[in-house]
Enzyme design. Structure first.
Site, PDB file in Angstrom:
ATOM      1  N   HIS A 126      85.325 -58.281 -69.194  1.00 22.98           N
ATOM      2  CA  HIS A 126      84.188 -59.180 -68.945  1.00 22.98           C
ATOM      3  C   HIS A 126      83.986 -59.473 -67.453  1.00 22.98           C
ATOM      4  CE1 HIS A 126      83.615 -59.760 -73.159  1.00 22.98           C
ATOM      5  NE2 HIS A 126      84.766 -60.401 -73.340  1.00 22.98           N
ATOM      6  N   ASP A 163      86.739 -53.431 -78.353  1.00 18.61           N
ATOM      7  CA  ASP A 163      86.902 -54.875 -78.466  1.00 18.61           C
ATOM      8  C   ASP A 163      85.685 -55.441 -79.196  1.00 18.61           C
ATOM      9  OD1 ASP A 163      88.617 -57.222 -76.844  1.00 18.61           O
ATOM     10  OD2 ASP A 163      86.577 -57.819 -77.345  1.00 18.61           O
ATOM     11  N   HIS A 165      84.098 -58.056 -78.593  1.00 22.69           N
ATOM     12  CA  HIS A 165      83.155 -58.594 -77.610  1.00 22.69           C
ATOM     13  C   HIS A 165      82.689 -57.473 -76.684  1.00 22.69           C
ATOM     14  CE1 HIS A 165      85.788 -61.936 -78.841  1.00 22.69           C
ATOM     15  NE2 HIS A 165      84.743 -62.718 -78.652  1.00 22.69           N
ATOM     16  N   ASP A 252      90.357 -57.611 -81.780  1.00 24.29           N
ATOM     17  CA  ASP A 252      89.721 -58.789 -82.370  1.00 24.29           C
ATOM     18  C   ASP A 252      88.588 -58.450 -83.340  1.00 24.29           C
ATOM     19  OD1 ASP A 252      88.300 -57.827 -80.225  1.00 24.29           O
ATOM     20  OD2 ASP A 252      88.107 -59.747 -79.200  1.00 24.29           O
TER      21      ASP A 252
END
Length: 342
Positions: A126, A163, A165, A252
């Site tokens: 990120h 991931d 996200h 995740d």
């Protein structure tokens, strides 16, 4: 040595605070799981201590002003954002995480290992050029790639990010870069942080068609993920012909993860990794580096990492046989049509 595991006990010193999901226990669980399955310091799997990245490495990706800001906020113990606190040792440990990624890449490219898994903290995907967030300070995978491009003259790097996200930082950094094909499988951005990663985000300039986003609706699992791998990932590998694979390995998307709404099984991490290893064997002599990103249920995280390392060792895992037609896959193919015929 076939597989290198990049790890340091110092990564456990990164402690964002009581109740924070990105806690030291995550890495402890992974190490415990790998040891339990005899995947830690064997004849074929060596644990390698990382070295910290140099500031010149970080500057390959991040603006100098932002690097200075992280250092200052760390010294003052002031957060990057509401989810990303900074402690006295944050700057030092973020350098070590980026260095762990470079260590992994160097080992693979120099022939010291066939593949590598960088078990680093804090995570990185990120982190953008001029700001961090989402538990991330420096973009570990991007820093590794830029360093390897300089040192080993890599021309075509395939980044797969699974991931849950979206890796907004990695995408931003390479958005106009034709040497990096970035593909992300993530929960739909209307339902999860950071709110980016729609199919029409395909890059700009020379990078158009080389940024590939497959947003998954909440509840998506093995069948949907394998459809994306089979219909988009594998055909893109055939056309791009990578000379290196880098994977943002977040765990995740597992059905037990407390922060997301996806439903991947534990075994899915085996066949996801197997698909990468198979393509790496086909196109670049097996050169692949996995980097730890998210994953917040400790058992799912540890078990998923075990499956990845087993796949890195050459074990084969079978994807689901069921087939599905996903609207998003057709949207992705349409968005990429000018660049690729998939």
């Amino acid at each position: 040595m076939r597989t290198a595991l990049i790890y340091s006990d110092k990564y456990l010193e990164h402690n964002p605070g009581l109740g924070h999901p990105e806690r030291p226990e995550r890495l402890k669980a992974i190490v415990s799981g790998l040891k339990r399955f005899n995947l830690w310091n064997t004849q074929e799997i060596k644990v390698v201590e990382p070295y910290p990245a140099k500031l010149e490495d970080i500057k390959l990706v991040h603006d100098p002003e932002y690097i200075s800001l992280v250092e200052k906020l760390s010294a003052m113990e002031r957060p990057i954002d509401g989810d990303t606190p900074a402690k006295k040792n944050t700057f030092e440990l973020a350098l070590l995480a980026a260095g762990g990624a470079i260590t992994a890449g160097n080992l693979v490219m120099s022939g010291g290992a066939k593949n590598a898994f960088a078990l680093v903290r804090p995570p990185g995907h990120h982190a953008c050029r001029s700001h961090g967030g989402g538990f991330c300070y420096f973009n570990n995978i991007a820093i590794m790639i830029e360093r390897l491009k300089l040192d080993f003259k890599l021309k075509r790097i395939f980044v797969l990010d699974f991931d849950a996200h979206h890796g907004n930082g990695t995408q931003e950094i390479f958005y106009a870069d034709p040497s990096v094909l970035y593909m992300s499988l993530h929960q739909h951005p209307l339902t999860l942080y950071p709110g980016t990663g729609f199919p029409d985000e395909i890059g700009e300039g020379e990078g158009i068609g080389l940024k590939v986003n497959v947003p998954m609706e909440p509840g998506s699992g093995d069948i949907e993920y394998w459809a994306a791998m089979k219909e988009i990932f594998i055909p893109l590998c055939e056309k791009f012909k990578p000379d290196f694979f880098a994977v943002s390995a977040g765990f995740d998307a597992h059905f037990d993860d407390p922060l997301t709404g996806l439903h991947l099984s534990t075994k899915a991490y085996g066949w996801l990794a197997s698909a990468v290893i198979e393509q790496a064997e086909k196109w670049c002599g097996g050169k692949a580096v996995f980097l730890l990103e998210g994953g917040y249920d400790l058992e799912a995280l540890a078990s998923g990492a075990v499956y990845v390392v087993r796949a890195m060792q050459g074990e084969k895992f079978t994807p689901p046989e069921e087939k599905t037609r996903l609207k998003v896959i057709e949207e992705v193919k349409k968005a990429l049509a000018e660049k690729w015929s998939l």
